[in-house]
Design a protein around this motif. Structure first.
Motif, short mmCIF file in Angstrom:
data_model
loop_
_atom_site.label_atom_id
_atom_site.label_comp_id
_atom_site.label_asym_id
_atom_site.label_seq_id
_atom_site.Cartn_x
_atom_site.Cartn_y
_atom_site.Cartn_z
N GLU A 281 3.87 3.76 -4.90
CA GLU A 281 3.75 2.36 -5.31
C GLU A 281 3.50 1.46 -4.09
O GLU A 281 2.70 0.53 -4.16
CB GLU A 281 4.99 1.90 -6.07
N ARG A 282 4.18 1.74 -2.98
CA ARG A 282 4.00 0.96 -1.76
C ARG A 282 2.56 1.09 -1.25
O ARG A 282 1.90 0.10 -0.93
CB ARG A 282 4.99 1.42 -0.69
N LYS A 283 2.05 2.32 -1.20
CA LYS A 283 0.68 2.56 -0.73
C LYS A 283 -0.33 1.93 -1.67
O LYS A 283 -1.33 1.37 -1.23
CB LYS A 283 0.41 4.06 -0.62
N GLN A 284 -0.09 2.03 -2.97
CA GLN A 284 -1.02 1.48 -3.95
C GLN A 284 -1.12 -0.04 -3.80
O GLN A 284 -2.20 -0.60 -3.90
CB GLN A 284 -0.59 1.86 -5.36
N SER A 285 -0.01 -0.71 -3.53
CA SER A 285 -0.06 -2.16 -3.37
C SER A 285 -0.86 -2.53 -2.12
O SER A 285 -1.56 -3.53 -2.11
CB SER A 285 1.35 -2.76 -3.30
N ALA A 286 -0.77 -1.72 -1.08
CA ALA A 286 -1.50 -2.00 0.16
C ALA A 286 -3.01 -1.83 -0.01
O ALA A 286 -3.78 -2.45 0.73
CB ALA A 286 -0.99 -1.09 1.28
N GLU A 287 -3.44 -1.03 -0.97
CA GLU A 287 -4.87 -0.84 -1.21
C GLU A 287 -5.55 -2.12 -1.69
O GLU A 287 -6.75 -2.28 -1.54
CB GLU A 287 -5.10 0.26 -2.26
N TYR A 288 -4.79 -3.03 -2.27
CA TYR A 288 -5.35 -4.26 -2.83
C TYR A 288 -4.98 -5.49 -2.00
O TYR A 288 -5.04 -6.60 -2.50
CB TYR A 288 -4.87 -4.43 -4.27
N GLY A 289 -4.62 -5.30 -0.75
CA GLY A 289 -4.26 -6.43 0.11
C GLY A 289 -3.02 -6.09 0.91
O GLY A 289 -2.81 -4.96 1.31
#
Length: 177
Positions: free
Chosen positions: A100-108
């Motif tokens: 979830e942490r990595k996924q959020s970083a993919e969008y900003g």
């Protein structure tokens, strides 16, 4: 010497009761029927979702809830995963939180950690704009709340209710009675 009590554990049937019911999160939160997945489907789905093997996963339960009416966009997605052991659940819980942490970083900008008191054995919580993710473990059960368009206090309340329901079902108590 006192023996260690067994970890909190819920079987596939118990997941239906452990997931929040209409009215258990508040009068305005309602949702569709819970879905429970078992066997090879849960292993495949879990592994694809978090890009991790999900060793020991036995079943998963899912339920989406949203605010009744059109004035409020509040939404919470509840996911529960039950494992053979607390150690397997702990590994998956950490893998899911990192995903979830990595996924959020993919969008900003990556999600920021937030403190949420849940009553779980382990909790990782983060906020990304108007979206919250709370990943928790209690015994051999992992819980994931994905909430949007609501306040941190509401997310914390929903997380506490979810953990209390898992504990109740694990002890043979129907949380809706």
């Amino acid at each position: 010497m006192t023996a260690n009590p067994p970890p909190v554990w819920v079987d596939a049937t118990g997941l239906y009761s452990a997931l929040p019911s209409d009215g258990s999160i508040g009068d305005v939160m309602v949702g569709g029927d819970p879905t429970v997945i078992q066997g090879g489907d849960v292993v495949k789905g879990c592994s694809e979702m978090i890009k991790s093997p999900c060793a020991g996963v036995q079943a998963a339960g899912l339920r989406d809830m949203e605010a009744r009416g059109s004035a409020d966009k509040a939404r919470i997605e509840f996911s529960l995963f039950t494992f053979a052991t607390a150690d397997e659940a702990s590994t998956m819980m950490k893998d899911l939180a990192e995903h979830e942490r990595k996924q959020s970083a993919e969008y900003g900008a990556p999600a920021k950690p937030v403190t949420v008191n849940t009553g779980a054995d382990e909790t990782v919580a983060m906020q990304d704009g108007d979206r919250f993710d709370v990943v928790m473990r209690v015994g051999a059960v992992v819980s994931h709340l994905n909430a949007s368009y609501t306040k941190l206090g509401n997310v914390e309340y929903a997380a506490k209710v979810q953990i209390a329901r898992v504990k109740s079902v694990s002890n043979g108590i129907n949380p809706d009675r």
